[in-house]
Design a protein around this motif. Structure first.
Motif, PDB file in Angstrom:
ATOM      1  N   TYR A  38      -5.563 -13.522   6.000  1.00 38.11           N
ATOM      2  CA  TYR A  38      -5.596 -12.202   6.636  1.00 38.11           C
ATOM      3  C   TYR A  38      -4.612 -11.246   5.964  1.00 38.11           C
ATOM      4  O   TYR A  38      -4.965 -10.112   5.630  1.00 38.11           O
ATOM      5  N   PHE A  39      -3.380 -11.703   5.751  1.00 35.46           N
ATOM      6  CA  PHE A  39      -2.366 -10.819   5.187  1.00 35.46           C
ATOM      7  C   PHE A  39      -2.584 -10.563   3.701  1.00 35.46           C
ATOM      8  O   PHE A  39      -2.315  -9.458   3.212  1.00 35.46           O
ATOM      9  N   ALA A  40      -3.091 -11.559   2.958  1.00 35.32           N
ATOM     10  CA  ALA A  40      -3.413 -11.313   1.550  1.00 35.32           C
ATOM     11  C   ALA A  40      -4.558 -10.306   1.454  1.00 35.32           C
ATOM     12  O   ALA A  40      -4.537  -9.388   0.618  1.00 35.32           O
ATOM     13  N   GLY A  41      -5.547 -10.460   2.318  1.00 40.69           N
ATOM     14  CA  GLY A  41      -6.658  -9.523   2.339  1.00 40.69           C
ATOM     15  C   GLY A  41      -6.223  -8.133   2.751  1.00 40.69           C
ATOM     16  O   GLY A  41      -6.724  -7.123   2.239  1.00 40.69           O
ATOM     17  N   ARG A  42      -5.280  -8.074   3.662  1.00 44.26           N
ATOM     18  CA  ARG A  42      -4.732  -6.791   4.134  1.00 44.26           C
ATOM     19  C   ARG A  42      -4.170  -5.986   2.966  1.00 44.26           C
ATOM     20  O   ARG A  42      -4.421  -4.786   2.835  1.00 44.26           O
ATOM     21  N   ALA A 190       8.551  -5.119   1.859  1.00 47.75           N
ATOM     22  CA  ALA A 190       7.660  -5.016   3.014  1.00 47.75           C
ATOM     23  C   ALA A 190       6.670  -6.175   3.062  1.00 47.75           C
ATOM     24  O   ALA A 190       5.677  -6.110   3.802  1.00 47.75           O
ATOM     25  N   GLY A 191       6.943  -7.228   2.291  1.00 48.95           N
ATOM     26  CA  GLY A 191       6.088  -8.411   2.344  1.00 48.95           C
ATOM     27  C   GLY A 191       4.625  -8.045   2.127  1.00 48.95           C
ATOM     28  O   GLY A 191       4.281  -7.343   1.183  1.00 48.95           O
ATOM     29  N   PRO A 192       3.728  -8.499   3.028  1.00 46.28           N
ATOM     30  CA  PRO A 192       2.292  -8.192   2.877  1.00 46.28           C
ATOM     31  C   PRO A 192       1.948  -6.794   3.380  1.00 46.28           C
ATOM     32  O   PRO A 192       1.116  -6.620   4.270  1.00 46.28           O
ATOM     33  N   ALA A 193       2.625  -5.798   2.823  1.00 45.54           N
ATOM     34  CA  ALA A 193       2.375  -4.392   3.166  1.00 45.54           C
ATOM     35  C   ALA A 193       2.498  -4.141   4.664  1.00 45.54           C
ATOM     36  O   ALA A 193       1.625  -3.525   5.267  1.00 45.54           O
ATOM     37  N   THR A 194       3.610  -4.602   5.251  1.00 43.29           N
ATOM     38  CA  THR A 194       3.842  -4.300   6.665  1.00 43.29           C
ATOM     39  C   THR A 194       4.225  -2.846   6.861  1.00 43.29           C
ATOM     40  O   THR A 194       4.145  -2.322   7.972  1.00 43.29           O
ATOM     41  N   SER A 195       4.657  -2.192   5.777  1.00 47.76           N
ATOM     42  CA  SER A 195       4.893  -0.750   5.758  1.00 47.76           C
ATOM     43  C   SER A 195       3.878  -0.104   4.830  1.00 47.76           C
ATOM     44  O   SER A 195       3.460  -0.702   3.836  1.00 47.76           O
TER      45      SER A 195
END
Length: 220
Positions: A38-42, A190-195
């Motif tokens: 999910y987060f890689a796809g995000r 921001a890791g997996p684009a949390t921002s």
């Protein structure tokens, strides 16, 4: 464009990967494979938006073994279900000959570029930088994909620019923006684009503030 490759015929390629995060005993961060996908796809999806494109095909590169494949697919389907869009066709391959000690996967999206005309807009940051375990424990602070998607579809989000490992300050520098934000750690990954940096149409800023709510601030 950000980390995207423009291919012939207005096709756009974006990708993101993950390693040592998943369900294997030796993984540094223990989390379900569905969440990893999910987060890689995000990230790959927001990179598509940053390039003015929308994905039409997804490739999953799975180095974690056969049992992880369906979970990675489920993570992709969850992502597109969250934004109320059909999931593009998924293909890919699995490393099944050699057993790895840690999880590893990558997501590649191929999208079609859409011609849009950007209005006058002001840059805002949405979502706090989180990395590692924080992505799960402080999820209420991270940028919400559904809200971003709705903003893009409604037209008040004119630009999307996900924040990566260089932090908010690093991405602002790439855009030529002077970054002054109170109560934000602008140098943190921001890791997996949390921002995400969002270009908000100047005539709809109040609407955007109500829409995004907390953790949404203008970049001065």
């Amino acid at each position: 464009m950000r980390n995207a490759v423009l291919l012939p015929n207005d096709l756009v390629l974006t990708t993101d990967n993950s390693a040592a995060i998943g369900e294997k005993e030796a993984d540094v961060v223990q989390v379900s494979d569905e969440v990893v996908a999910y987060f890689a796809g995000r990230v790959a999806l927001m990179e598509q938006w940053a390039a003015g494109a929308y994905p039409v095909s997804i490739v999953i590169h799975n180095f974690s073994g056969n049992k992880s494949w369906n979970k990675y697919v489920a993570g992709m389907e969850k992502l597109f279900g969250e934004i109320n869009q059909p999931c593009p066709e998924i293909t890919g391959s699995t490393e099944s000959n050699m057993e790895t000690l840690q999880s590893a996967m990558a997501v590649t999206m191929i999208g079609e570029r859409q011609v849009t005309s950007a209005e006058n807009y002001t840059w805002y940051v949405y979502g706090m930088p989180c990395v590692g375990e924080e992505v799960m424990t402080e999820s209420e602070k991270t940028a919400n994909m559904k809200k971003i998607s709705d903003g893009v579809n409604s037209g008040f989000v004119q630009r999307v620019w996900p924040v990566g490992s260089t932090g908010i300050a690093g991405e602002c520098k790439r855009l030529g923006l002077h970054c002054e934000l109170s109560n934000w750690d602008t140098g943190k990954s921001a890791g997996p684009a949390t921002s995400v940096l969002l270009g908000i149409a100047n005539n709809r800023i109040e609407e955007a503030k109500l829409h995004f709510g907390t953790y949404f601030e203008e970049i001065n």
